[in-house]
Design a protein around this motif. Sequence first.
Motif, PDB file in Angstrom:
ATOM      1  N   PRO A   1       4.320  -4.063   9.212  1.00 42.60           N
ATOM      2  CA  PRO A   1       4.883  -4.657   7.993  1.00 42.60           C
ATOM      3  C   PRO A   1       4.742  -6.174   7.918  1.00 42.60           C
ATOM      4  O   PRO A   1       4.814  -6.748   6.834  1.00 42.60           O
ATOM      5  N   ALA A   2       4.518  -6.824   9.070  1.00 45.12           N
ATOM      6  CA  ALA A   2       4.408  -8.284   9.091  1.00 45.12           C
ATOM      7  C   ALA A   2       2.987  -8.779   8.853  1.00 45.12           C
ATOM      8  O   ALA A   2       2.758  -9.983   8.761  1.00 45.12           O
ATOM      9  N   TYR A   3       2.012  -7.869   8.747  1.00 44.97           N
ATOM     10  CA  TYR A   3       0.624  -8.296   8.572  1.00 44.97           C
ATOM     11  C   TYR A   3       0.430  -9.110   7.300  1.00 44.97           C
ATOM     12  O   TYR A   3       1.085  -8.879   6.279  1.00 44.97           O
ATOM     13  N   ARG A   4      -0.507 -10.048   7.398  1.00 40.23           N
ATOM     14  CA  ARG A   4      -0.982 -10.768   6.231  1.00 40.23           C
ATOM     15  C   ARG A   4      -2.424 -10.332   5.965  1.00 40.23           C
ATOM     16  O   ARG A   4      -2.950  -9.457   6.642  1.00 40.23           O
ATOM     17  N   THR A   5      -3.058 -10.943   4.997  1.00 39.46           N
ATOM     18  CA  THR A   5      -4.357 -10.445   4.533  1.00 39.46           C
ATOM     19  C   THR A   5      -5.424 -10.408   5.618  1.00 39.46           C
ATOM     20  O   THR A   5      -6.261  -9.500   5.644  1.00 39.46           O
ATOM     21  N   HIS A   6      -5.395 -11.370   6.528  1.00 37.37           N
ATOM     22  CA  HIS A   6      -6.411 -11.427   7.582  1.00 37.37           C
ATOM     23  C   HIS A   6      -6.374 -10.154   8.434  1.00 37.37           C
ATOM     24  O   HIS A   6      -7.392  -9.481   8.634  1.00 37.37           O
ATOM     25  N   GLU A   7      -5.153  -9.811   8.922  1.00 40.04           N
ATOM     26  CA  GLU A   7      -5.020  -8.612   9.756  1.00 40.04           C
ATOM     27  C   GLU A   7      -5.170  -7.342   8.926  1.00 40.04           C
ATOM     28  O   GLU A   7      -5.766  -6.357   9.374  1.00 40.04           O
ATOM     29  N   LEU A   8      -4.623  -7.363   7.706  1.00 40.40           N
ATOM     30  CA  LEU A   8      -4.707  -6.183   6.829  1.00 40.40           C
ATOM     31  C   LEU A   8      -6.159  -5.816   6.545  1.00 40.40           C
ATOM     32  O   LEU A   8      -6.560  -4.647   6.675  1.00 40.40           O
ATOM     33  N   GLY A   9      -6.943  -6.809   6.163  1.00 46.40           N
ATOM     34  CA  GLY A   9      -8.345  -6.550   5.866  1.00 46.40           C
ATOM     35  C   GLY A   9      -9.090  -5.989   7.058  1.00 46.40           C
ATOM     36  O   GLY A   9      -9.940  -5.093   6.930  1.00 46.40           O
ATOM     37  N   TYR A  10      -8.732  -6.495   8.250  1.00 42.96           N
ATOM     38  CA  TYR A  10      -9.406  -6.020   9.460  1.00 42.96           C
ATOM     39  C   TYR A  10      -9.104  -4.546   9.726  1.00 42.96           C
ATOM     40  O   TYR A  10     -10.019  -3.753   9.969  1.00 42.96           O
ATOM     41  N   VAL A  11      -7.815  -4.140   9.698  1.00 45.72           N
ATOM     42  CA  VAL A  11      -7.490  -2.756  10.055  1.00 45.72           C
ATOM     43  C   VAL A  11      -7.982  -1.775   8.990  1.00 45.72           C
ATOM     44  O   VAL A  11      -8.363  -0.645   9.313  1.00 45.72           O
ATOM     45  N   ILE A  12      -8.004  -2.196   7.730  1.00 40.96           N
ATOM     46  CA  ILE A  12      -8.549  -1.329   6.678  1.00 40.96           C
ATOM     47  C   ILE A  12     -10.027  -1.055   6.938  1.00 40.96           C
ATOM     48  O   ILE A  12     -10.488   0.098   6.891  1.00 40.96           O
ATOM     49  N   ALA A  13     -10.759  -2.116   7.241  1.00 44.70           N
ATOM     50  CA  ALA A  13     -12.200  -1.965   7.462  1.00 44.70           C
ATOM     51  C   ALA A  13     -12.493  -1.254   8.781  1.00 44.70           C
ATOM     52  O   ALA A  13     -13.347  -0.361   8.841  1.00 44.70           O
ATOM     53  N   GLN A  14     -11.756  -1.633   9.846  1.00 47.40           N
ATOM     54  CA  GLN A  14     -12.053  -1.082  11.169  1.00 47.40           C
ATOM     55  C   GLN A  14     -11.769   0.419  11.240  1.00 47.40           C
ATOM     56  O   GLN A  14     -12.489   1.180  11.880  1.00 47.40           O
ATOM     57  N   SER A  15     -10.717   0.862  10.539  1.00 38.26           N
ATOM     58  CA  SER A  15     -10.368   2.284  10.549  1.00 38.26           C
ATOM     59  C   SER A  15     -11.011   3.055   9.393  1.00 38.26           C
ATOM     60  O   SER A  15     -10.959   4.282   9.368  1.00 38.26           O
ATOM     61  N   GLU A  16     -11.610   2.322   8.450  1.00 33.33           N
ATOM     62  CA  GLU A  16     -12.211   2.933   7.255  1.00 33.33           C
ATOM     63  C   GLU A  16     -11.205   3.820   6.518  1.00 33.33           C
ATOM     64  O   GLU A  16     -11.431   4.996   6.269  1.00 33.33           O
ATOM     65  N   MET A  17     -10.095   3.210   6.141  1.00 27.80           N
ATOM     66  CA  MET A  17      -9.042   3.929   5.418  1.00 27.80           C
ATOM     67  C   MET A  17      -9.523   4.422   4.061  1.00 27.80           C
ATOM     68  O   MET A  17     -10.221   3.704   3.347  1.00 27.80           O
ATOM     69  N   ARG A  18      -9.088   5.621   3.694  1.00 29.14           N
ATOM     70  CA  ARG A  18      -9.411   6.178   2.383  1.00 29.14           C
ATOM     71  C   ARG A  18      -8.245   6.065   1.413  1.00 29.14           C
ATOM     72  O   ARG A  18      -8.446   6.048   0.200  1.00 29.14           O
ATOM     73  N   LEU A  19      -7.029   6.048   1.940  1.00 28.80           N
ATOM     74  CA  LEU A  19      -5.841   5.997   1.083  1.00 28.80           C
ATOM     75  C   LEU A  19      -4.760   5.226   1.826  1.00 28.80           C
ATOM     76  O   LEU A  19      -4.645   5.334   3.052  1.00 28.80           O
ATOM     77  N   ILE A  20      -3.984   4.448   1.094  1.00 30.28           N
ATOM     78  CA  ILE A  20      -2.841   3.747   1.679  1.00 30.28           C
ATOM     79  C   ILE A  20      -1.580   4.097   0.899  1.00 30.28           C
ATOM     80  O   ILE A  20      -1.552   3.998  -0.332  1.00 30.28           O
ATOM     81  N   VAL A  21      -0.554   4.521   1.613  1.00 29.64           N
ATOM     82  CA  VAL A  21       0.790   4.643   1.055  1.00 29.64           C
ATOM     83  C   VAL A  21       1.492   3.338   1.403  1.00 29.64           C
ATOM     84  O   VAL A  21       1.627   2.987   2.582  1.00 29.64           O
ATOM     85  N   SER A  22       1.918   2.615   0.378  1.00 33.40           N
ATOM     86  CA  SER A  22       2.427   1.260   0.602  1.00 33.40           C
ATOM     87  C   SER A  22       3.711   0.989  -0.156  1.00 33.40           C
ATOM     88  O   SER A  22       3.923   1.503  -1.260  1.00 33.40           O
ATOM     89  N   ALA A  23       4.570   0.164   0.453  1.00 34.46           N
ATOM     90  CA  ALA A  23       5.679  -0.420  -0.296  1.00 34.46           C
ATOM     91  C   ALA A  23       5.095  -1.432  -1.283  1.00 34.46           C
ATOM     92  O   ALA A  23       3.974  -1.927  -1.085  1.00 34.46           O
ATOM     93  N   VAL A  24       5.831  -1.746  -2.326  1.00 36.83           N
ATOM     94  CA  VAL A  24       5.377  -2.768  -3.273  1.00 36.83           C
ATOM     95  C   VAL A  24       5.553  -4.153  -2.659  1.00 36.83           C
ATOM     96  O   VAL A  24       4.680  -5.009  -2.761  1.00 36.83           O
ATOM     97  N   ARG A  25       6.674  -4.321  -1.974  1.00 34.67           N
ATOM     98  CA  ARG A  25       6.954  -5.582  -1.302  1.00 34.67           C
ATOM     99  C   ARG A  25       7.982  -5.344  -0.214  1.00 34.67           C
ATOM    100  O   ARG A  25       8.663  -4.321  -0.206  1.00 34.67           O
ATOM    101  N   HIS A  26       8.097  -6.310   0.698  1.00 36.53           N
ATOM    102  CA  HIS A  26       9.124  -6.260   1.740  1.00 36.53           C
ATOM    103  C   HIS A  26       9.424  -7.687   2.144  1.00 36.53           C
ATOM    104  O   HIS A  26       8.525  -8.449   2.521  1.00 36.53           O
ATOM    105  N   ARG A  27      10.706  -8.059   2.018  1.00 28.58           N
ATOM    106  CA  ARG A  27      11.118  -9.428   2.304  1.00 28.58           C
ATOM    107  C   ARG A  27      10.251 -10.405   1.518  1.00 28.58           C
ATOM    108  O   ARG A  27      10.193 -10.340   0.305  1.00 28.58           O
ATOM    109  N   THR A  28       9.538 -11.305   2.197  1.00 31.23           N
ATOM    110  CA  THR A  28       8.729 -12.290   1.479  1.00 31.23           C
ATOM    111  C   THR A  28       7.289 -11.825   1.259  1.00 31.23           C
ATOM    112  O   THR A  28       6.471 -12.574   0.744  1.00 31.23           O
ATOM    113  N   SER A  29       7.000 -10.589   1.667  1.00 29.73           N
ATOM    114  CA  SER A  29       5.622 -10.099   1.576  1.00 29.73           C
ATOM    115  C   SER A  29       5.394  -9.336   0.280  1.00 29.73           C
ATOM    116  O   SER A  29       6.112  -8.364  -0.005  1.00 29.73           O
TER     117      SER A  29
END
Length: 554
Positions: free
Chosen positions: A104-132
């Motif tokens: 939940p603490a990831y920012r775009t740098h880490e998020l982009g990496y794990v999406i690409a590295q795992s080749e995600m097809r779908l994400i279930v996501s919160a709209v926001r959390h705290r300041t994110s």
Amino acid sequence: MGETALSYASGVSATALLGETIGENLERTAARFPDREALVDLASGRRWSYAQFDAAVDEVALGLIEAGIGKGDRVGIWAPNCAEWVLTQYATAKIGAILVNVNPAYRTHELGYVIAQSEMRLIVSAVRHRTSDYRAMLAEVGFGQSEQSPRAQQLVFIGEPGWDALVAAGRAADPARLRERAATLGFDDPINIQYTSGTTGFPKGATLSHHNILNNGYFVGEGVGYTEADRVCLPVPLYHCFGMVMGCLAATSHGACMVLPAPAFDPEATLAAVQSERCTSLYGVPTMFIAELDHARFGEFDLSSLRTGIMAGSPCPVEVMKRVADKMHMSEVAICYGMTETSPVSTMTRRDDSLERRTETVGRVMPHLEVEIVAPETGLPVRRGEPGELCTRGYSVMLGYWDQPDRTAEAVDAARWMHTGDLATMDAQGYVNIVGRIKDLVIRGGENVYPREIEEFLYQHPDIADVQVIGVPDEKYGEELMAWIIMRPDAEPLTADQVREYCRGRLAHYKIPRYVHLVDHFPMTVTGKIRKVEMREQALDLLDLHSAAAIRSA
């Protein structure tokens, strides 16, 4: 066991490993305890019995099948603790999709990496959390824009029409589709990718199977004596093994109830949840228990329903363990030790262990696992009582790091031992004590110093609430000791001289910290692991030690 015995132990057990998938196990539990409560999400006020929970999981599972998610496809989950997180965890398992836990603490740098590295097809996501703002960050990395990916990407936001549509599609689908999918699944299939927070470079995706995490959760539950009568309070993050394996899977494999007190850790919400839900078990890292014990309203809550719980994530101070057992009624509280790559628990204290065993060790090897302590330079087991690197082997060792065979080979040797990087000792009865990280070992003037020993000593000071000890560069000795200290509320700040005076005559001179730094909190990961690497980096500036750090040593 004689004093010359080697530091090796195997977990003998009369209880067999579970040879089934997570979906099969859940259905078996729901059939046994259909009317018992399975999940309580206090933030939203929602509750599910086991029959209702299994049915809700099936709706999400069928919804994912209708969305085109196949066996082995990666599905991300990016959200704080909530019921939808748990439903997605079990739904992906039921269809053989691989759940990718996104911090939940990831920012775009880490998020982009794990999406690409795992080749995600779908994400279930919160709209926001705290300041994110998760929606904005997902848009920034281009997720859901099909031209960016060879396969279509889909976004489902929790609490929005997308989630409702997913569930509705599952509700309208033919249940036979789920049965057909289940028939293709095996318990050794990969089911989960958890990215470990590396101290340098990008994180690695530990890939875990049904067999890995279902059995680990089950035997953790066995270790604390769970039955269908237990109610487990989970203020720890679901995205980590502590929450989803030791918490959820330990509970559902025994028919116990999962209680989510809040989306993120809140000491008052946790104490209130224990009282209102009559929880019998409470989880946390040591800093969470410290925050609860030191909360201004602690004495107002009735915690008498508690009997057990688990403390893990980072070494537990002896004094904190004693307060938890005494003031929180957790006489059977267990210490667990492990890592994501081992699903996670390798050693655990038992209910019949003495308080001394539960405060001075991380217990013994878990059932059906092996542990050994080896000399880092030779890889051979050391004698009992001697420090070395702790290694684990057995059903719990990950399948590997996702799409990184070279990194896997660095961590898991040819004999399938997982090397933890932790320094430990094993006593004559097989109890393990973690004495530090290989990288945390401080060598001061040729003397090996284990920070954990000094931390345990300083915890006994009546004015110290928490303490971490690190090594910092020193021109004369190579390294010197620095203590980062959090004072108890209302205590007078300690000076470096006062801390040294407290140590003098009770610790060897080379173990007495030269530097003392008072702080309100330690830099740490979301899971409560102290980031000593970051503390050392800050110390270079705080103490102006850059010139000492630049000195090369052999």
